[in-house]
Design a protein around this motif. Sequence first.
Motif, PDB file in Angstrom:
ATOM      1  N   VAL A  95      52.131  35.745  54.375  1.00 39.53           N
ATOM      2  CA  VAL A  95      51.857  36.843  53.452  1.00 39.53           C
ATOM      3  C   VAL A  95      53.156  37.407  52.891  1.00 39.53           C
ATOM      4  N   THR A  96      54.153  37.597  53.764  1.00 45.00           N
ATOM      5  CA  THR A  96      55.450  38.107  53.316  1.00 45.00           C
ATOM      6  C   THR A  96      56.082  37.172  52.289  1.00 45.00           C
ATOM      7  N   ALA A  97      56.031  35.858  52.577  1.00 49.23           N
ATOM      8  CA  ALA A  97      56.604  34.878  51.652  1.00 49.23           C
ATOM      9  C   ALA A  97      55.830  34.846  50.342  1.00 49.23           C
ATOM     10  N   SER A  98      54.519  35.038  50.401  1.00 50.49           N
ATOM     11  CA  SER A  98      53.712  35.060  49.179  1.00 50.49           C
ATOM     12  C   SER A  98      54.123  36.233  48.296  1.00 50.49           C
ATOM     13  N   ALA A 103      57.271  38.190  43.542  1.00 54.11           N
ATOM     14  CA  ALA A 103      58.325  39.078  43.043  1.00 54.11           C
ATOM     15  C   ALA A 103      59.557  38.331  42.559  1.00 54.11           C
ATOM     16  N   SER A 104      59.584  36.996  42.708  1.00 53.71           N
ATOM     17  CA  SER A 104      60.776  36.215  42.344  1.00 53.71           C
ATOM     18  C   SER A 104      61.036  36.274  40.846  1.00 53.71           C
ATOM     19  N   SER A 105      62.296  36.436  40.514  1.00 50.08           N
ATOM     20  CA  SER A 105      62.704  36.471  39.107  1.00 50.08           C
ATOM     21  C   SER A 105      63.629  35.318  38.762  1.00 50.08           C
ATOM     22  N   VAL A 111      62.144  29.183  45.191  1.00 49.21           N
ATOM     23  CA  VAL A 111      62.204  28.031  46.096  1.00 49.21           C
ATOM     24  C   VAL A 111      62.454  28.481  47.532  1.00 49.21           C
ATOM     25  N   ALA A 112      63.344  29.473  47.708  1.00 50.60           N
ATOM     26  CA  ALA A 112      63.634  29.972  49.059  1.00 50.60           C
ATOM     27  C   ALA A 112      62.380  30.555  49.709  1.00 50.60           C
ATOM     28  N   TRP A 113      61.634  31.340  48.965  1.00 48.69           N
ATOM     29  CA  TRP A 113      60.398  31.916  49.502  1.00 48.69           C
ATOM     30  C   TRP A 113      59.360  30.827  49.759  1.00 48.69           C
ATOM     31  N   LEU A 175      48.849  33.969  41.567  1.00 47.01           N
ATOM     32  CA  LEU A 175      48.709  32.768  42.379  1.00 47.01           C
ATOM     33  C   LEU A 175      49.163  33.033  43.807  1.00 47.01           C
ATOM     34  N   PHE A 176      50.111  33.946  43.964  1.00 46.13           N
ATOM     35  CA  PHE A 176      50.644  34.301  45.278  1.00 46.13           C
ATOM     36  C   PHE A 176      50.067  35.608  45.805  1.00 46.13           C
ATOM     37  N   LEU A 177      49.787  36.537  44.913  1.00 40.60           N
ATOM     38  CA  LEU A 177      49.286  37.845  45.341  1.00 40.60           C
ATOM     39  C   LEU A 177      47.896  37.753  45.974  1.00 40.60           C
ATOM     40  N   ILE A 178      47.114  36.722  45.600  1.00 34.68           N
ATOM     41  CA  ILE A 178      45.776  36.599  46.190  1.00 34.68           C
ATOM     42  C   ILE A 178      45.827  36.316  47.683  1.00 34.68           C
ATOM     43  N   ASN A 179      46.982  35.897  48.193  1.00 29.39           N
ATOM     44  CA  ASN A 179      47.096  35.601  49.623  1.00 29.39           C
ATOM     45  C   ASN A 179      47.229  36.853  50.472  1.00 29.39           C
ATOM     46  N   ILE A 180      47.623  37.960  49.875  1.00 26.20           N
ATOM     47  CA  ILE A 180      48.076  39.103  50.670  1.00 26.20           C
ATOM     48  C   ILE A 180      46.938  39.785  51.420  1.00 26.20           C
TER      49      ILE A 180
END
Length: 515
Positions: A95-98, A103-105, A111-113, A175-180
């Motif tokens: 969840v943290t990585a998602s 939030a990646s800009s 890629v790191a996340w 795409l990532f926020l739905i995981n939280i």
Amino acid sequence: MSERLEAARPDGRPAIVWFGFLAMCVGMFMAILDVQVVATSLPTIQSALDIDPDQMSWIQTAYLIAEVVAIPLTGLLTRLLTMRWLFVVAITLFVTASAGCAASSSFGALVAWRVLQGFSGGTLIPSVFSAVFILFPDMRQALATTIAGVLAVLAPTVGPIVGGWLTETYSWHWLFLINILPGLASAVLAARFLPKQAADPSELRHLDGLSLLLMAAALTALELSLKEAPTSGWTSAYVLSLLAVCLLSGGAFITRTLRRRRPIVDLGNFGDRNFLVGSVLSFILGIGLFGSVYLMPVFLAFIRGHDALEIGVTMLVTGVAQLITAPVAVALEKRMDARLLSAAGFALFTIGVGMSAFQDPRSDYDAMFWPQVVRGVAIMFCLLPPTRLALGTLPADRVPDASGLFNLMRNLGGAIGIALIDTIIYTRSEPLGQDLWARLQAGDIEAATFVGVPAEIISRHSFDADTMATLDPLVQTAASVQAINEAWMVVAILTGCALLSVPFARRPAPGEERQ
């Protein structure tokens, strides 16, 4: 260790354990879904973050490499943290990585996340399948395996429609926020309802760091070589160098691990004949399952020109057929020999894959309907019985390690299958196009019908420069379809090879399966 894991199977309040198990299944579903929803929206992410097209694939590759390294470590991490806290920690990190991905800009941050997301997500799948055989008695294992299996193969099926809808309706961040929210909910429920066990911190003192590095190097080199081979060539210096690293690191890892009293991965599980056969079936299922889920979007996007949402709607047929068949699979799995069901499942899946090897440039939803139905019906019989063959008779303390290896085999099968598919498409399209031109110029009506060339052009034998320029897009598309058909047929043949391994499995003796 055995006593701690056996104690995880509760004697009372089974409903409480089901809540915890279902929470684990939700986390696993989100991890699998994440790969597919991101894959369908890579062009959108590339445009938003101004990523070089040559680097775009790393958004997926970084996740997959981290995932494949994490999967075999599930047993070690289960012993260290316990099944309950491994899942809670893994889904919390996921969840943290998602959130970090959303939030990646920049490309580097994303890629790191994705690496953290892949590593944490990689432990979720084998954790769920090991929980089936640790938490539940034999009479409940078929139902638990079905729930986990349905979600595991449903996620890639619904991924395109979810990814396409989110990207078109909102933005790529979703795409990532739905995981939280589902991830946090599953973490809370798992922490509350999964049985408590005692951790074993001594695992850290016995951790073999060199073996860990060798395993990570071997799996990373293998993934990178499979990614590059279709475009760079299997005999290119780069690919051969990666394969050499894989073989050397893998060989050293196996040799060192087999000599350790407390290895990071228990390769001794392959000494169990049924686990070995189940793992072979898992590997072959990976080729067929990942291959079919990969080939359909390729055809629908590049041949038919459909967007992600339309592709998802078409591919829902497999998921619906799978859901309808699941109760039947559970009932039969309780009553029939797992070897017979496995053979029937792979035979049917092979037929379903082979049915897709006869498409033409005009094939669409109707032509894909029945092949998907056949594959959807077969999937649960390719998953449930082999899982029981592989894990159902092992002692409880060996299940977490074995589940990691079992699931790793499916992922490796998928990676190898996709690499073979890409190789066929890249290398066969051009010669097939040349063959189609030759047949058209010779007046082959069958070839003209396949390509979609008007009959009067063939009858006139008129192939001047203007005509050839007009027909060239049709011929190139038809050649791509033929190459895709060849890929379908190769996947069908490889899937059918599963039938050769089934006779080597033995029927469990009465009382051998853990109750």
